[in-house]
Design an enzyme around this catalytic site. Structure first.
Site, PDB file in Angstrom:
ATOM      1  N   GLU A  82       0.992  -1.189   0.217  1.00  0.00           N
ATOM      2  CA  GLU A  82      -0.355  -0.129   0.103  1.00  0.00           C
ATOM      3  C   GLU A  82       1.022   0.959   0.270  1.00  0.00           C
ATOM      4  O   GLU A  82       0.206   2.312  -0.475  1.00  0.00           O
ATOM      5  CB  GLU A  82      -0.522   0.214   1.176  1.00  0.00           C
ATOM      6  CG  GLU A  82      -1.856  -1.118   1.521  1.00  0.00           C
ATOM      7  CD  GLU A  82      -1.347  -2.554   1.918  1.00  0.00           C
ATOM      8  OE1 GLU A  82       0.339  -2.157   1.802  1.00  0.00           O
ATOM      9  OE2 GLU A  82      -1.779  -3.157   1.784  1.00  0.00           O
ATOM     10  N   ALA A 193       6.773 -35.337 -13.000  1.00  0.00           N
ATOM     11  CA  ALA A 193       6.666 -35.505 -14.417  1.00  0.00           C
ATOM     12  C   ALA A 193       6.462 -36.873 -15.511  1.00  0.00           C
ATOM     13  O   ALA A 193       6.967 -37.920 -14.478  1.00  0.00           O
ATOM     14  CB  ALA A 193       7.768 -35.031 -14.640  1.00  0.00           C
ATOM     15  N   ARG A 223       9.736 -24.090  -7.487  1.00  0.00           N
ATOM     16  CA  ARG A 223      10.655 -24.492  -5.887  1.00  0.00           C
ATOM     17  C   ARG A 223      10.564 -23.244  -5.142  1.00  0.00           C
ATOM     18  O   ARG A 223      10.523 -22.622  -4.359  1.00  0.00           O
ATOM     19  CB  ARG A 223      11.883 -24.935  -6.596  1.00  0.00           C
ATOM     20  CG  ARG A 223      11.893 -27.009  -6.811  1.00  0.00           C
ATOM     21  CD  ARG A 223      12.945 -27.148  -6.889  1.00  0.00           C
ATOM     22  NE  ARG A 223      12.928 -27.876  -7.538  1.00  0.00           N
ATOM     23  CZ  ARG A 223      13.913 -29.175  -8.175  1.00  0.00           C
ATOM     24  NH1 ARG A 223      15.284 -28.364  -8.500  1.00  0.00           N
ATOM     25  NH2 ARG A 223      13.885 -30.722  -8.691  1.00  0.00           N
ATOM     26  N   ASP A 239      18.396 -40.386  -7.859  1.00  0.00           N
ATOM     27  CA  ASP A 239      18.720 -39.213  -8.525  1.00  0.00           C
ATOM     28  C   ASP A 239      19.840 -39.306  -8.517  1.00  0.00           C
ATOM     29  O   ASP A 239      19.854 -37.851  -8.972  1.00  0.00           O
ATOM     30  CB  ASP A 239      17.384 -38.573  -9.391  1.00  0.00           C
ATOM     31  CG  ASP A 239      16.384 -38.974  -9.618  1.00  0.00           C
ATOM     32  OD1 ASP A 239      16.418 -40.078 -10.411  1.00  0.00           O
ATOM     33  OD2 ASP A 239      14.778 -38.958  -9.249  1.00  0.00           O
ATOM     34  N   LEU A 243      17.741 -30.326  -5.990  1.00  0.00           N
ATOM     35  CA  LEU A 243      16.473 -30.035  -5.764  1.00  0.00           C
ATOM     36  C   LEU A 243      16.873 -27.904  -5.160  1.00  0.00           C
ATOM     37  O   LEU A 243      15.999 -27.339  -4.257  1.00  0.00           O
ATOM     38  CB  LEU A 243      15.490 -30.982  -4.915  1.00  0.00           C
ATOM     39  CG  LEU A 243      15.648 -31.895  -4.596  1.00  0.00           C
ATOM     40  CD1 LEU A 243      15.093 -32.717  -3.045  1.00  0.00           C
ATOM     41  CD2 LEU A 243      14.125 -32.181  -5.476  1.00  0.00           C
ATOM     42  N   GLY A 330       6.816 -41.748  -6.675  1.00  0.00           N
ATOM     43  CA  GLY A 330       5.131 -42.541  -6.197  1.00  0.00           C
ATOM     44  C   GLY A 330       5.231 -43.459  -5.025  1.00  0.00           C
ATOM     45  O   GLY A 330       3.962 -43.271  -4.146  1.00  0.00           O
ATOM     46  N   LEU A 332       5.949 -42.826  -1.922  1.00  0.00           N
ATOM     47  CA  LEU A 332       5.658 -41.864  -1.152  1.00  0.00           C
ATOM     48  C   LEU A 332       4.698 -40.858  -1.279  1.00  0.00           C
ATOM     49  O   LEU A 332       3.899 -40.354  -0.601  1.00  0.00           O
ATOM     50  CB  LEU A 332       7.207 -40.562  -0.397  1.00  0.00           C
ATOM     51  CG  LEU A 332       7.360 -39.879   0.367  1.00  0.00           C
ATOM     52  CD1 LEU A 332       6.833 -40.028   1.998  1.00  0.00           C
ATOM     53  CD2 LEU A 332       8.857 -38.497   1.104  1.00  0.00           C
ATOM     54  N   ALA A 333       4.752 -40.590  -2.513  1.00  0.00           N
ATOM     55  CA  ALA A 333       3.140 -39.513  -3.017  1.00  0.00           C
ATOM     56  C   ALA A 333       1.939 -40.786  -2.795  1.00  0.00           C
ATOM     57  O   ALA A 333       1.640 -39.763  -1.993  1.00  0.00           O
ATOM     58  CB  ALA A 333       3.173 -39.309  -4.868  1.00  0.00           C
TER      59      ALA A 333
END
Ligand SMILES: NC(=O)C1=CN([C@@H]2O[C@H](COP(=O)(O)OP(=O)(O)OC[C@H]3O[C@@H](n4cnc5c(N)ncnc54)[C@H](OP(=O)(O)O)[C@@H]3O)[C@@H](O)[C@H]2O)C=CC1
Ligand SMILES: Nc1c(N[C@@H]2O[C@H](COP(=O)(O)O)[C@@H](O)[C@H]2O)[nH]c(=O)[nH]c1=O
Length: 485
Positions: A82, A193, A223, A239, A243, A330, A332-333
């Site tokens: 503002e 992906a 990220r 991998d 990150l 997948g 942990l997802a």
């Protein structure tokens, strides 16, 4: 009806909004909606940098619909949106309307945002959403009204489809903060992906790369807008990820690794904490010698009695994290989705086919056996990014502030049967609450006398630093003279 913005270079006015056809009240709503959307877009320019504060944007428009000034909060502790907007607008602020994506957080006696609007002579303020935090909710609006400024809150003072859409954009840009106000976990986004045949790696585990360079730059931006990025132990082993956000600007999130076994490589990119910190969360008692090795490299290790996504998210919520990006595989997802800690999914689908019956997919077993059990995303968006398709949507809706959080005037006890002073209940200060400077994780320093008869004082960077002082240290607390700055 169309609203267009025209660039005007000859004056401090940045652009002019023009309306074509339609009746006056619709025009009025369309103009308000367009400027509120602009304020929301502006506020998002510093996503990731303002945490734990909200993303704030402000547009000052004259009565003839010209933008006279704009501003957004650059980062925590910098000049409010503002104040920047009225500075940019100069004399054009007098009698103008200020559009704010969110009510200012008139925090701990700091009235800079409200004062800037009052002193500039703003006549009307349009607010996208009220401040989601209970103790700040409504104060700035009341303060502005007490100075005779007309304040309109979308969804409260007037409603229409176009205003509802604008209000939604305000909810979206501060979704993490709104979740914080309503739940005990940070706002979590699962990103992956995958190939067109639904694989996130080849059957060998190799995954570099599925999505295009352009898509991966978008990931860096995601990220950069998050407080932390989390992966599972297997992604570290497969991998060796970095990150980091490498889009060339802004903030880099903390890296979190979730591992039960702590069976991780001794050398890994994530153990280089020279630029960004890494926290490994593991099962209590796991590989003590490896824990020591990580500690010697500067990696923080946090042990859990029950290592699961919900416990871990509740812990990071208490540490003040607002938003988490899950970049795990997948396994942990699936665990995170089953624990209901994932709010949004962002999937990059690449036009490639890799095949392989054992190649991993983005989400492991959820225990569902019929298609009718599938989780349906809401507010789904599709966008082409280079050769890839970006599909995103919410697994859980953003809590609607209107019914969930009443305005401060109408506040009722959430559970009147709970007495906050009952001795068996321990309440912890949280950094974003009133007296948040007493939270273990608040960055406020504390200063204590060094000894009973000594005038010397010692300073610790935070309450947590003070806590870490051994109990038999002469520096231990001898009197309660907290001074927070
Ligand atoms: N294309 C893409 O977007 C991505 C692809 N990948 C690929 O996916 C593959 C790895 O997938 P995946 O094995 O599923 O990897 P995850 O990242 O899901 O890691 C799984 C590991 O997470 C740890 N973990 C800790 N707590 C839990 C819990 N409660 N539930 C489940 N796991 C937990 C365990 O580590 P521990 O065994 O150490 O105890 C477990 O083995 C790799 O080939 C990688 O290249 C990975 C991420 C993104
Ligand atoms: N393979 C794959 C992704 N993989 C994710 O990115 C991580 C690697 O990040 P970094 O080391 O920082 O480049 C990796 O561990 C996994 O979480 N992401 C994508 O956007 N597209 C891809 O094709």
């Amino acid at each position: 009806m169309a609203l267009s913005f025209r660039i005007c270079s000859s004056s401090p006015l940045i652009c002019r909004a023009t309306l074509s056809n339609g009746d006056n009240s619709r025009n009025y709503h369309t103009t308000d909606a367009a400027f509120i959307r602009r304020a929301a877009d502006l506020s998002e320019m510093s996503a990731g940098l303002t945490s734990p504060h909200p993303n704030f944007g402000c547009v000052i428009a004259t009565s003839s619909g010209k933008v006279a000034g704009e501003g957004y909060l650059y980062a925590q502790g910098t000049k409010p949106a503002e104040a920047l907007a009225v500075e940019a607008a100069g004399e054009f602020s007098r009698g103008a309307t200020a559009y704010l994506n969110m009510e200012p957080g008139d925090c701990h006696g700091d009235h800079t945002a409200v004062s800037a609007l009052v002193q500039a002579g703003i006549e009307r303020v349009v607010v996208g959403i009220r401040h989601p935090l209970q103790h700040l909710r409504g104060s700035a609006i009341r303060e502005l009204r007490s100075h005779g400024i007309e304040v309109n809150v979308l969804g409260e003072d007037f409603e229409s489809k176009v205003l509802e859409d604008a209000r939604k954009s305000c909810l979206l840009v501060n979704a993490p903060l709104i979740h914080r106000a309503c739940s005990r976990v940070p706002f979590s986004v699962l990103k992956y992906a995958m190939t067109l045949d639904g694989k996130i790696a080849a059957s060998s585990g190799h995954a570099a790369w599925i999505s295009s360079k352009l898509s991966r730059t978008r990931v860096f931006e995601l990220r950069g807008g998050s407080d932390a990025v989390i992966v599972g132990g297997n992604t570290v082993r497969q991998d060796d990820p970095r990150l980091t956000a490498r889009h060339g600007q802004g903030h880099t999130p903390t890296r979190i690794v979730m591992t039960q076994s702590l069976d991780l490589p001794e050398k890994a990119n994530l153990w280089d904490v020279s630029e960004v910190s890494t926290i490994v969360v593991t099962q209590r008692g796991a590989r003590k010698s490896f824990q020591k090795l990580l500690a010697s490299k500067g990696v923080e290790v946090v042990e859990f009695d029950m290592l699961n996504p919900r416990e871990v998210m509740e812990y990071f919520h208490l540490r003040g994290y607002l938003s988490i990006l899950w970049e795990c595989g997948g396994t942990l997802a699936a665990s995170a989705i089953s624990s209901s800690v994932i709010h949004k999914v962002v999937a990059f689908v690449a036009p490639k086919i890799i095949g392989g019956s054992k190649a991993p997919s983005p989400v492991g077993d959820l225990g569902m056996v019929e298609m009718t059990q599938a989780l349906n995303l809401i507010d789904v968006c599709y966008e082409q990014v280079g050769p890839d398709m970006l599909v995103s949507g919410f697994l859980q809706p953003i809590p609607d502030l209107l019914p969930v959080i009443p305005s401060e005037d109408a506040t009722v006890e959430i559970d009147p049967s709970v007495d906050p002073f009952e001795p068996s209940i321990i309440f912890f200060y949280k950094t974003w609450d009133l007296y948040g400077s007493f939270s273990n994780f608040s960055p406020h320093p504390i200063r204590m006398p060094y000894g009973e008869e000594n005038d010397d004082y010692m300073t610790w960077s935070s309450v947590e630093h003070y806590y870490q002082v051994p109990h038999n240290s002469p520096c231990k607390m001898v009197s309660c003279s907290f001074k927070t700055t």
